[in-house]
Motif scaffolding. Structure first.
Motif, PDB file in Angstrom:
ATOM      1  N   GLN A  12      32.648  16.171  18.863  1.00  0.00           N
ATOM      2  CA  GLN A  12      32.697  17.550  18.691  1.00  0.00           C
ATOM      3  C   GLN A  12      33.214  17.973  17.330  1.00  0.00           C
ATOM      4  O   GLN A  12      34.009  17.378  17.000  1.00  0.00           O
ATOM      5  CB  GLN A  12      33.376  18.280  19.874  1.00  0.00           C
ATOM      6  CG  GLN A  12      32.981  19.596  20.256  1.00  0.00           C
ATOM      7  CD  GLN A  12      33.253  20.125  21.632  1.00  0.00           C
ATOM      8  OE1 GLN A  12      34.022  19.258  22.394  1.00  0.00           O
ATOM      9  NE2 GLN A  12      33.132  21.236  21.800  1.00  0.00           N
ATOM     10  N   TYR A  37      38.988  12.989  30.697  1.00  0.00           N
ATOM     11  CA  TYR A  37      38.423  13.359  29.334  1.00  0.00           C
ATOM     12  C   TYR A  37      39.299  13.879  28.565  1.00  0.00           C
ATOM     13  O   TYR A  37      40.050  14.784  28.941  1.00  0.00           O
ATOM     14  CB  TYR A  37      37.141  14.248  29.500  1.00  0.00           C
ATOM     15  CG  TYR A  37      36.561  14.764  28.157  1.00  0.00           C
ATOM     16  CD1 TYR A  37      36.911  15.747  27.745  1.00  0.00           C
ATOM     17  CD2 TYR A  37      35.661  13.731  27.625  1.00  0.00           C
ATOM     18  CE1 TYR A  37      36.224  16.111  26.635  1.00  0.00           C
ATOM     19  CE2 TYR A  37      35.116  14.090  26.491  1.00  0.00           C
ATOM     20  CZ  TYR A  37      35.474  15.377  25.939  1.00  0.00           C
ATOM     21  OH  TYR A  37      34.831  15.862  24.800  1.00  0.00           O
ATOM     22  N   TYR A  66      32.662   9.026  24.372  1.00  0.00           N
ATOM     23  CA  TYR A  66      32.057   9.738  24.997  1.00  0.00           C
ATOM     24  C   TYR A  66      30.894  10.539  24.367  1.00  0.00           C
ATOM     25  O   TYR A  66      29.780  11.084  24.473  1.00  0.00           O
ATOM     26  CB  TYR A  66      32.730  10.692  26.266  1.00  0.00           C
ATOM     27  CG  TYR A  66      33.124   9.855  27.249  1.00  0.00           C
ATOM     28  CD1 TYR A  66      34.341  10.332  28.050  1.00  0.00           C
ATOM     29  CD2 TYR A  66      32.926   8.624  27.774  1.00  0.00           C
ATOM     30  CE1 TYR A  66      35.017   9.782  29.311  1.00  0.00           C
ATOM     31  CE2 TYR A  66      33.280   7.952  28.755  1.00  0.00           C
ATOM     32  CZ  TYR A  66      34.343   8.281  29.371  1.00  0.00           C
ATOM     33  OH  TYR A  66      34.843   7.924  30.492  1.00  0.00           O
ATOM     34  N   ASN A  67      31.458  11.459  23.584  1.00  0.00           N
ATOM     35  CA  ASN A  67      30.786  12.312  22.611  1.00  0.00           C
ATOM     36  C   ASN A  67      31.750  12.731  21.474  1.00  0.00           C
ATOM     37  O   ASN A  67      32.980  12.085  21.293  1.00  0.00           O
ATOM     38  CB  ASN A  67      30.618  13.725  23.373  1.00  0.00           C
ATOM     39  CG  ASN A  67      31.671  13.986  24.006  1.00  0.00           C
ATOM     40  OD1 ASN A  67      32.895  14.404  23.448  1.00  0.00           O
ATOM     41  ND2 ASN A  67      31.599  14.872  25.168  1.00  0.00           N
ATOM     42  N   LEU A 109      28.130  19.547  19.497  1.00  0.00           N
ATOM     43  CA  LEU A 109      28.797  18.467  20.243  1.00  0.00           C
ATOM     44  C   LEU A 109      27.427  17.542  20.235  1.00  0.00           C
ATOM     45  O   LEU A 109      26.143  17.867  20.659  1.00  0.00           O
ATOM     46  CB  LEU A 109      28.792  18.837  21.767  1.00  0.00           C
ATOM     47  CG  LEU A 109      29.023  17.767  22.924  1.00  0.00           C
ATOM     48  CD1 LEU A 109      30.245  17.325  22.646  1.00  0.00           C
ATOM     49  CD2 LEU A 109      29.045  18.422  24.140  1.00  0.00           C
ATOM     50  N   PRO A 130      35.822  16.809  33.929  1.00  0.00           N
ATOM     51  CA  PRO A 130      36.497  16.087  33.379  1.00  0.00           C
ATOM     52  C   PRO A 130      35.637  14.557  33.004  1.00  0.00           C
ATOM     53  O   PRO A 130      36.426  13.649  32.433  1.00  0.00           O
ATOM     54  CB  PRO A 130      37.575  15.649  34.140  1.00  0.00           C
ATOM     55  CG  PRO A 130      36.868  16.046  35.780  1.00  0.00           C
ATOM     56  CD  PRO A 130      35.995  17.067  35.357  1.00  0.00           C
ATOM     57  N   GLN A 154      26.387  13.946  22.183  1.00  0.00           N
ATOM     58  CA  GLN A 154      26.633  12.873  23.012  1.00  0.00           C
ATOM     59  C   GLN A 154      26.538  11.797  22.630  1.00  0.00           C
ATOM     60  O   GLN A 154      25.807  11.258  21.565  1.00  0.00           O
ATOM     61  CB  GLN A 154      26.042  13.189  24.319  1.00  0.00           C
ATOM     62  CG  GLN A 154      26.146  14.503  25.093  1.00  0.00           C
ATOM     63  CD  GLN A 154      27.306  14.660  25.870  1.00  0.00           C
ATOM     64  OE1 GLN A 154      28.127  13.835  26.117  1.00  0.00           O
ATOM     65  NE2 GLN A 154      27.603  15.783  26.522  1.00  0.00           N
ATOM     66  N   PRO A 214      32.535  12.249  31.658  1.00  0.00           N
ATOM     67  CA  PRO A 214      31.824  12.074  30.264  1.00  0.00           C
ATOM     68  C   PRO A 214      30.745  13.110  29.911  1.00  0.00           C
ATOM     69  O   PRO A 214      30.467  12.994  28.847  1.00  0.00           O
ATOM     70  CB  PRO A 214      31.313  10.610  30.373  1.00  0.00           C
ATOM     71  CG  PRO A 214      31.079  10.559  31.728  1.00  0.00           C
ATOM     72  CD  PRO A 214      32.140  11.290  32.610  1.00  0.00           C
ATOM     73  N   LEU A 215      30.016  13.766  30.809  1.00  0.00           N
ATOM     74  CA  LEU A 215      28.932  14.510  30.785  1.00  0.00           C
ATOM     75  C   LEU A 215      29.448  16.025  30.696  1.00  0.00           C
ATOM     76  O   LEU A 215      30.698  16.314  31.429  1.00  0.00           O
ATOM     77  CB  LEU A 215      28.128  14.402  31.495  1.00  0.00           C
ATOM     78  CG  LEU A 215      27.174  13.031  31.399  1.00  0.00           C
ATOM     79  CD1 LEU A 215      25.932  12.729  32.487  1.00  0.00           C
ATOM     80  CD2 LEU A 215      26.655  12.714  30.003  1.00  0.00           C
ATOM     81  N   ASN A 216      28.893  17.067  30.058  1.00  0.00           N
ATOM     82  CA  ASN A 216      29.224  18.293  30.306  1.00  0.00           C
ATOM     83  C   ASN A 216      30.654  18.834  29.865  1.00  0.00           C
ATOM     84  O   ASN A 216      31.564  19.414  30.404  1.00  0.00           O
ATOM     85  CB  ASN A 216      28.795  18.711  31.620  1.00  0.00           C
ATOM     86  CG  ASN A 216      27.529  18.680  32.072  1.00  0.00           C
ATOM     87  OD1 ASN A 216      26.755  19.097  31.173  1.00  0.00           O
ATOM     88  ND2 ASN A 216      27.316  18.398  33.189  1.00  0.00           N
ATOM     89  N   THR A 217      31.027  17.944  28.863  1.00  0.00           N
ATOM     90  CA  THR A 217      32.441  18.040  28.189  1.00  0.00           C
ATOM     91  C   THR A 217      32.794  18.810  26.961  1.00  0.00           C
ATOM     92  O   THR A 217      33.834  18.425  26.483  1.00  0.00           O
ATOM     93  CB  THR A 217      33.019  16.770  28.151  1.00  0.00           C
ATOM     94  OG1 THR A 217      32.266  15.849  27.282  1.00  0.00           O
ATOM     95  CG2 THR A 217      33.365  16.059  29.553  1.00  0.00           C
ATOM     96  N   GLU A 218      31.542  19.596  26.650  1.00  0.00           N
ATOM     97  CA  GLU A 218      31.735  20.511  25.598  1.00  0.00           C
ATOM     98  C   GLU A 218      33.239  21.404  25.686  1.00  0.00           C
ATOM     99  O   GLU A 218      33.079  22.138  26.818  1.00  0.00           O
ATOM    100  CB  GLU A 218      30.760  21.437  25.370  1.00  0.00           C
ATOM    101  CG  GLU A 218      31.017  22.118  23.849  1.00  0.00           C
ATOM    102  CD  GLU A 218      29.728  22.929  23.596  1.00  0.00           C
ATOM    103  OE1 GLU A 218      28.817  22.720  24.361  1.00  0.00           O
ATOM    104  OE2 GLU A 218      29.804  23.721  22.314  1.00  0.00           O
ATOM    105  N   ALA A 219      34.073  21.300  24.728  1.00  0.00           N
ATOM    106  CA  ALA A 219      35.461  21.913  24.957  1.00  0.00           C
ATOM    107  C   ALA A 219      35.312  23.309  24.418  1.00  0.00           C
ATOM    108  O   ALA A 219      34.729  23.502  23.232  1.00  0.00           O
ATOM    109  CB  ALA A 219      36.359  21.100  24.528  1.00  0.00           C
TER     110      ALA A 219
END
Lengths: 114, 115
Positions: free
Chosen positions: A34, A100, A31-32, A49, B97, A51, B99-104
Motif C-alpha cells: 500500500q 494482518y 499479502y499486498n 493498494l 484481518p 494485492q 489477506p483480502l480486503n485489507t486496505e488500511a
C-alpha cells in the motif's frame, strides 16, 4: 524482521516533471503493498493498494507497480504539481502472529517546485 | 465514507496524568490498529484488534492500555507516560484481518506531548 526500504529519502523536482519513487522489501511472502501520502503533522492518506496477485494499480496521475519476485514496488507520479509535495510511504502487508499488519518504509519526502 | 476519526487532535499531559485517546470508524471494519510515529520516522505498530479481540501486542509497555468496546470504537488509555512517549498516535482500520480486503484507512492522529 521484515524490512521495507525507500529510495530516495528526499526528492525535489520542478513542476510538470514525471517521477518515480522506489520501495523494496525483504521476504516475498506478501499479502499486498500500500502506498500512502502524509502531509506534515497529519495522518496517512491511502493512495493505492496492490494485492499480491496484481502487478499494478492506477488512480489518476498515479501508477503503482509490484514485482514480488524481486521485492520491489514503484510509485509513478505523472505531471507533478506543487500540491503533490508530501512524504510518500510504502507499506508491506503481511501476516504477523496470525493477524494482518503493515510494515512501513521510512518514506520519500517529495518537493515539487513551482 | 472512508473516515477514521481520532480525538483529541492534540494532547498535553503530565507524567502522573491519566488520559485516553479515542478512535472511531463507521465503515463496518472489523480490524483496528494503533500505530506510534516519532518525528521523521515511519509509523510503528503497537496493537491490532480483530473482531474486538486483541490479536497483536508488539511488546508495548503496560502504561499503554488498549480497549475495543465495540466494533466501531478503539481507545488507548495512557497512564504514567514518559517524555519519550511524545509522538503522533495513529489509528487505522481495515475491513478484516485476513489477506483480502485489507486496505488500511488512517485517522489524522493525536499529537501527544508528555511534560
Amino acid at each position: 524482521k521484515q524490512e521495507v526500504t525507500q529510495i530516495p529519502a528526499a526528492l525535489s523536482v520542478p513542476e510538470g516533471e514525471n517521477l518515480v519513487l522506489n520501495c523494496s522489501f525483504t521476504d516475498s511472502a506478501i499479502y499486498n503493498l500500500q502506498w500512502f501520502r502524509q502531509d506534515p503533522g497529519k495522518g496517512l492518506t491511502s493512495l493505492l493498494l496492490i494485492q499480491s496477485s496484481q502487478r499494478e494499480q492506477t488512480s489518476g496521475r498515479l501508477n503503482a507497480s509490484l514485482d514480488k519476485s524481486s521485492g520491489r514496488s514503484t510509485l509513478y507520479i505523472a505531471a507533478s504539481q506543487p500540491g503533490d509535495s508530501a512524504t510518500y510511504l510504502c507499506a508491506k502487508g503481511d501476516s504477523g502472529a496470525g493477524s494482518y499488519q503493515l510494515t512501513f518504509g521510512k518514506g520519500t519526502k517529495l518537493s515539487v517546485i513551482p | 465514507d472512508t473516515e477514521v476519526t481520532q480525538t483529541p487532535k492534540h494532547l498535553v499531559m503530565g507524567m502522573t496524568n491519566k488520559k485516553s485517546l479515542k478512535c472511531e470508524q463507521h465503515m463496518g471494519h472489523r480490524a483496528m490498529y494503533w500505530y506510534k510515529q516519532k518525528a521523521k520516522k515511519p509509523p510503528e505498530l503497537m496493537f491490532v484488534y480483530s473482531y474486538e479481540k486483541l490479536s497483536i501486542n508488539e511488546s508495548v509497555p503496560s502504561r499503554f492500555s488498549p480497549e475495543c468496546p465495540n466494533s466501531s470504537l478503539l481507545n488507548l488509555h495512557l497512564h504514567a507516560l514518559q517524555p519519550e512517549d511524545s509522538a503522533l498516535y495513529l489509528c487505522a482500520s481495515s475491513l478484516g484481518p485476513g489477506p483480502l480486503n485489507t486496505e488500511a484507512f488512517f485517522g489524522q492522529g493525536t499529537r501527544l506531548t508528555v511534560v
